[in-house]
Design a protein around this motif. Structure first.
Motif, PDB file in Angstrom:
ATOM      1  N   ASN A 178      -8.427 -18.759  -4.264  1.00 42.17           N
ATOM      2  CA  ASN A 178      -7.459 -18.627  -5.363  1.00 42.17           C
ATOM      3  C   ASN A 178      -6.248 -17.795  -4.972  1.00 42.17           C
ATOM      4  O   ASN A 178      -5.372 -17.563  -5.804  1.00 42.17           O
ATOM      5  CB  ASN A 178      -8.111 -18.009  -6.593  1.00 42.17           C
ATOM      6  N   ASN A 179      -6.246 -17.271  -3.736  1.00 42.96           N
ATOM      7  CA  ASN A 179      -5.167 -16.402  -3.256  1.00 42.96           C
ATOM      8  C   ASN A 179      -5.034 -15.153  -4.129  1.00 42.96           C
ATOM      9  O   ASN A 179      -3.933 -14.720  -4.451  1.00 42.96           O
ATOM     10  CB  ASN A 179      -3.840 -17.159  -3.179  1.00 42.96           C
ATOM     11  N   THR A 180      -6.169 -14.601  -4.552  1.00 38.56           N
ATOM     12  CA  THR A 180      -6.172 -13.386  -5.370  1.00 38.56           C
ATOM     13  C   THR A 180      -6.925 -12.265  -4.680  1.00 38.56           C
ATOM     14  O   THR A 180      -7.446 -11.362  -5.324  1.00 38.56           O
ATOM     15  CB  THR A 180      -6.811 -13.657  -6.750  1.00 38.56           C
ATOM     16  N   LEU A 181      -6.954 -12.294  -3.376  1.00 37.28           N
ATOM     17  CA  LEU A 181      -7.716 -11.320  -2.613  1.00 37.28           C
ATOM     18  C   LEU A 181      -7.192  -9.898  -2.796  1.00 37.28           C
ATOM     19  O   LEU A 181      -7.946  -8.944  -2.743  1.00 37.28           O
ATOM     20  CB  LEU A 181      -7.696 -11.701  -1.127  1.00 37.28           C
ATOM     21  N   ASN A 182      -5.893  -9.752  -3.024  1.00 38.26           N
ATOM     22  CA  ASN A 182      -5.293  -8.430  -3.160  1.00 38.26           C
ATOM     23  C   ASN A 182      -5.160  -7.977  -4.605  1.00 38.26           C
ATOM     24  O   ASN A 182      -4.427  -7.045  -4.893  1.00 38.26           O
ATOM     25  CB  ASN A 182      -3.909  -8.413  -2.492  1.00 38.26           C
ATOM     26  N   ASP A 183      -5.832  -8.645  -5.526  1.00 36.38           N
ATOM     27  CA  ASP A 183      -5.745  -8.292  -6.939  1.00 36.38           C
ATOM     28  C   ASP A 183      -6.731  -7.186  -7.303  1.00 36.38           C
ATOM     29  O   ASP A 183      -7.809  -7.090  -6.726  1.00 36.38           O
ATOM     30  CB  ASP A 183      -6.034  -9.506  -7.822  1.00 36.38           C
ATOM     31  N   VAL A 184      -6.321  -6.374  -8.266  1.00 35.46           N
ATOM     32  CA  VAL A 184      -7.205  -5.377  -8.849  1.00 35.46           C
ATOM     33  C   VAL A 184      -7.154  -5.537 -10.362  1.00 35.46           C
ATOM     34  O   VAL A 184      -6.147  -5.976 -10.918  1.00 35.46           O
ATOM     35  CB  VAL A 184      -6.819  -3.927  -8.461  1.00 35.46           C
ATOM     36  N   GLU A 191      -1.404  -6.956  -8.449  1.00 37.16           N
ATOM     37  CA  GLU A 191      -1.472  -7.522  -7.104  1.00 37.16           C
ATOM     38  C   GLU A 191      -0.843  -6.534  -6.143  1.00 37.16           C
ATOM     39  O   GLU A 191       0.271  -6.057  -6.355  1.00 37.16           O
ATOM     40  CB  GLU A 191      -0.705  -8.844  -7.056  1.00 37.16           C
ATOM     41  N   ALA A 192      -1.568  -6.226  -5.080  1.00 37.52           N
ATOM     42  CA  ALA A 192      -1.070  -5.274  -4.089  1.00 37.52           C
ATOM     43  C   ALA A 192       0.201  -5.806  -3.458  1.00 37.52           C
ATOM     44  O   ALA A 192       0.279  -6.972  -3.086  1.00 37.52           O
ATOM     45  CB  ALA A 192      -2.128  -5.010  -3.026  1.00 37.52           C
ATOM     46  N   VAL A 193       1.195  -4.935  -3.349  1.00 39.89           N
ATOM     47  CA  VAL A 193       2.464  -5.290  -2.710  1.00 39.89           C
ATOM     48  C   VAL A 193       2.277  -5.105  -1.211  1.00 39.89           C
ATOM     49  O   VAL A 193       1.929  -4.028  -0.751  1.00 39.89           O
ATOM     50  CB  VAL A 193       3.607  -4.412  -3.225  1.00 39.89           C
ATOM     51  N   THR A 194       2.484  -6.186  -0.476  1.00 40.94           N
ATOM     52  CA  THR A 194       2.373  -6.099   0.981  1.00 40.94           C
ATOM     53  C   THR A 194       3.758  -6.165   1.582  1.00 40.94           C
ATOM     54  O   THR A 194       4.596  -6.951   1.148  1.00 40.94           O
ATOM     55  CB  THR A 194       1.506  -7.252   1.530  1.00 40.94           C
ATOM     56  N   SER A 195       3.988  -5.321   2.563  1.00 39.89           N
ATOM     57  CA  SER A 195       5.320  -5.269   3.172  1.00 39.89           C
ATOM     58  C   SER A 195       5.378  -6.115   4.410  1.00 39.89           C
ATOM     59  O   SER A 195       4.504  -6.293   5.139  1.00 39.89           O
ATOM     60  CB  SER A 195       5.655  -3.849   3.544  1.00 39.89           C
ATOM     61  N   ASP A 206      -0.260   7.168  -3.855  1.00 41.42           N
ATOM     62  CA  ASP A 206       0.954   6.546  -4.375  1.00 41.42           C
ATOM     63  C   ASP A 206       1.752   5.777  -3.316  1.00 41.42           C
ATOM     64  O   ASP A 206       2.857   5.340  -3.566  1.00 41.42           O
ATOM     65  CB  ASP A 206       1.838   7.557  -5.088  1.00 41.42           C
ATOM     66  N   THR A 207       1.164   5.590  -2.123  1.00 44.35           N
ATOM     67  CA  THR A 207       1.820   4.774  -1.111  1.00 44.35           C
ATOM     68  C   THR A 207       1.593   3.294  -1.364  1.00 44.35           C
ATOM     69  O   THR A 207       2.360   2.468  -0.899  1.00 44.35           O
ATOM     70  CB  THR A 207       1.307   5.127   0.299  1.00 44.35           C
ATOM     71  N   LYS A 208       0.544   2.940  -2.105  1.00 40.84           N
ATOM     72  CA  LYS A 208       0.251   1.546  -2.433  1.00 40.84           C
ATOM     73  C   LYS A 208       0.818   1.223  -3.808  1.00 40.84           C
ATOM     74  O   LYS A 208       0.583   1.936  -4.770  1.00 40.84           O
ATOM     75  CB  LYS A 208      -1.260   1.320  -2.463  1.00 40.84           C
ATOM     76  N   LYS A 209       1.531   0.116  -3.871  1.00 40.62           N
ATOM     77  CA  LYS A 209       2.086  -0.347  -5.135  1.00 40.62           C
ATOM     78  C   LYS A 209       1.385  -1.636  -5.541  1.00 40.62           C
ATOM     79  O   LYS A 209       1.023  -2.442  -4.693  1.00 40.62           O
ATOM     80  CB  LYS A 209       3.583  -0.620  -5.007  1.00 40.62           C
ATOM     81  N   PHE A 210       1.231  -1.807  -6.840  1.00 47.07           N
ATOM     82  CA  PHE A 210       0.611  -3.010  -7.392  1.00 47.07           C
ATOM     83  C   PHE A 210       1.542  -3.590  -8.448  1.00 47.07           C
ATOM     84  O   PHE A 210       1.828  -2.924  -9.452  1.00 47.07           O
ATOM     85  CB  PHE A 210      -0.743  -2.688  -8.028  1.00 47.07           C
ATOM     86  N   ASN A 211       2.046  -4.795  -8.207  1.00 48.23           N
ATOM     87  CA  ASN A 211       2.845  -5.483  -9.225  1.00 48.23           C
ATOM     88  C   ASN A 211       1.925  -5.925 -10.350  1.00 48.23           C
ATOM     89  O   ASN A 211       0.840  -6.458 -10.106  1.00 48.23           O
ATOM     90  CB  ASN A 211       3.549  -6.701  -8.643  1.00 48.23           C
TER      91      ASN A 211
END
Length: 111
Positions: free
Chosen positions: A52-58, A107-111, A83-88
């Motif tokens: 489902n491409n939701t692996l980075n979801d919380v 969803e985790a923001v990946t850079s 606070d280094t990890k952001k979640f949209n």
């Protein structure tokens, strides 16, 4: 029924400034801070999350903030101890099993 004792992680929600165009990207300010219960993808759901491409979801459960706080999917949040990890924020919905809580899908923001 959920338990208020499970709200052990503090999160901070940020909203986009209305200050107009600023060179260098979007500016965000702190909007709301509260305690939350954070659930990652469960191991048993790992394969489903991959497809489902939701692996980075919380999934974040917070106490219902009331009518004066309007959280939406244009915001992001951080967990205060990291606070280094952001979640949209992808989705905001009431907890249908207990109306004292709201559920945020991030969803985790990946850079």
């Amino acid at each position: 029924m959920r338990d208020f004792n499970r709200l052990k992680n503090r999160i901070t929600i940020y909203t986009k400034d209305d200050g107009g165009y600023m060179p260098g990207g979007d500016e965000y300010t702190e909007y709301y801070s509260c305690y939350a219960n954070i659930d990652n993808v469960w191991l048993k759901d790992l394969e489903i999350a991959k497809t489902n491409n939701t692996l980075n979801d919380v999934t974040v459960t917070i106490r219902e903030p009331g009518k004066t706080v309007n959280i939406d999917n244009t915001m992001y949040f951080t967990v205060d101890n990291d606070d280094t990890k952001k979640f949209n924020i992808k989705s905001v919905q009431p907890d249908f099993t207990d109306n004292r809580f709201s559920v945020l899908i991030g969803e985790a923001v990946t850079s």
